[in-house]
Design a protein around this motif. Structure first.
Motif, short mmCIF file in Angstrom:
data_model
loop_
_atom_site.label_atom_id
_atom_site.label_comp_id
_atom_site.label_asym_id
_atom_site.label_seq_id
_atom_site.Cartn_x
_atom_site.Cartn_y
_atom_site.Cartn_z
N ASP A 187 0.82 -1.21 0.00
CA ASP A 187 0.00 0.00 0.00
C ASP A 187 0.86 1.27 0.00
O ASP A 187 1.95 1.30 0.57
N GLY A 188 0.29 2.32 -0.58
CA GLY A 188 0.99 3.59 -0.55
C GLY A 188 0.98 4.20 0.84
O GLY A 188 2.03 4.43 1.45
N GLN A 210 3.13 -2.59 -6.31
CA GLN A 210 3.82 -3.22 -7.42
C GLN A 210 4.00 -4.73 -7.24
O GLN A 210 4.12 -5.46 -8.21
N ASP A 211 4.01 -5.22 -6.00
CA ASP A 211 4.17 -6.66 -5.76
C ASP A 211 2.89 -7.44 -5.99
O ASP A 211 2.92 -8.68 -6.02
N GLU A 212 1.75 -6.76 -6.07
CA GLU A 212 0.44 -7.39 -6.22
C GLU A 212 0.18 -8.45 -5.15
O GLU A 212 -0.39 -9.50 -5.41
N PHE A 213 0.59 -8.14 -3.93
CA PHE A 213 0.40 -9.06 -2.81
C PHE A 213 -1.04 -8.94 -2.31
O PHE A 213 -1.49 -7.84 -1.97
N PRO A 214 -1.80 -10.03 -2.24
CA PRO A 214 -3.21 -9.96 -1.84
C PRO A 214 -3.37 -9.30 -0.46
O PRO A 214 -2.63 -9.59 0.47
N GLY A 215 -4.36 -8.41 -0.37
CA GLY A 215 -4.61 -7.71 0.87
C GLY A 215 -3.73 -6.50 1.12
O GLY A 215 -3.89 -5.81 2.12
N GLN A 216 -2.79 -6.27 0.23
CA GLN A 216 -1.89 -5.13 0.38
C GLN A 216 -1.87 -4.32 -0.91
O GLN A 216 -0.83 -3.95 -1.42
N MET A 217 -3.06 -4.04 -1.43
CA MET A 217 -3.14 -3.42 -2.75
C MET A 217 -4.07 -2.22 -2.75
O MET A 217 -5.12 -2.20 -3.38
N SER A 218 -3.68 -1.18 -2.00
CA SER A 218 -4.44 0.07 -1.99
C SER A 218 -3.49 1.25 -2.09
O SER A 218 -2.40 1.24 -1.50
N LYS A 239 -1.70 -0.69 -9.01
CA LYS A 239 -2.21 -1.97 -9.50
C LYS A 239 -3.40 -2.47 -8.72
O LYS A 239 -3.84 -3.60 -8.92
N GLY A 240 -3.94 -1.68 -7.79
CA GLY A 240 -5.06 -2.15 -6.98
C GLY A 240 -6.11 -1.08 -6.82
O GLY A 240 -6.43 -0.35 -7.76
#
Length: 241
Positions: A187-188, A210-218, A239-240
């Motif tokens: 997340d940012g 950038q990692d597209e890790f589920p739950g960490q995409m905001s 990406k989220g």
């Protein structure tokens, strides 16, 4: 004991490995200010943090000491951890005019997790007046900013062999503004457990998640227990959410 409320500590410019600020206590009317002198303070390290703020109150860490360097404190690389960490009961902290780049952890973290000492559980400690503004964060592995605990409803910890539910401290008074955050793995900007007087505004977040890790995409995520005004931010090219 020689540093008093209202004092200013000037950091000599040039390279250094890492920096710990510990037990610096201003008061309601007089911050202690830690500022770069004439020139840029540069941190490039294989340590597990660049700057660590521990058990401090009413402290401002600022890179505004030289008008020729907008980010007068520059964390250029942290090999085994995050850029700036605020913890161990620190409260009433202001961070500004610093850059954090190329970290294998979080860019800026500001929270104190409870443990079996019970010194920083919700009923005993509140993190007041967390102000983070005019900073630049880029190329960090996890969150650009990790502010407050994501375990708002508590977590079970084994204390003396007994499972104990520990509730983390709340944040009262949060200002996050005029920051640029880009190229983060997760997340940012993440804010949690900010229960009162929280504002997130005028930030630019680009190329986050950038990692597209589920739950960490905001780009910006406002987590459990938070009551925040979030406005005038620009989130792009991520990406989220």
């Amino acid at each position: 004991d020689q540093v008093k409320p209202g004092d200013t500590l000037i950091l000599d410019p040039g390279p250094r490995n890492f920096l710990i600020l510990r037990n610096l206590n201003g008061d309601d009317d007089n911050q202690i200010i830690v500022i770069n002198g004439k020139g840029e303070v540069i941190i490039d390290t294989d340590h597990y943090f660049g700057i660590s703020i521990r058990n401090c109150r009413f402290l401002r860490l600022t890179g505004s000491g030289d008008s020729s360097h907008f980010y007068g404190i520059a964390i250029q690389r942290v090999g085994h951890g995050g850029g700036i960490g605020v913890g161990e009961g620190s409260t009433d902290i202001e961070l500004d005019h610093m850059s954090v780049e190329h970290c294998s952890g979080v860019g800026i973290s500001a929270k104190t997790d409870p443990d079996c000492t019970f010194d920083y559980t919700r009923e005993k400690f509140t993190q007041f007046n967390t102000c983070i503004h005019d900073n630049y964060i880029s190329q960090v592995a996890y969150e650009g900013m990790y502010i407050g605990s994501t375990k708002y409803f508590g977590q079970m910890v084994s204390c003396g062999g007994r499972d104990t539910l520990l509730l983390p401290s709340l944040l009262d008074g949060v200002r996050i503004y005029n920051n640029i955050v880009q190229h983060t793995g997760w997340d940012g900007i993440q804010v949690s457990s900010a229960s009162s007087d929280c504002m997130i505004y005028d930030n630019i977040i680009m190329f986050d998640r950038q990692d597209e890790f589920p739950g960490q995409m905001s780009g910006i995520i406002i987590g459990g227990g938070s009551k925040c005004d979030c406005f005038n931010n620009r989130v792009s090219s991520g990406k989220g959410n």
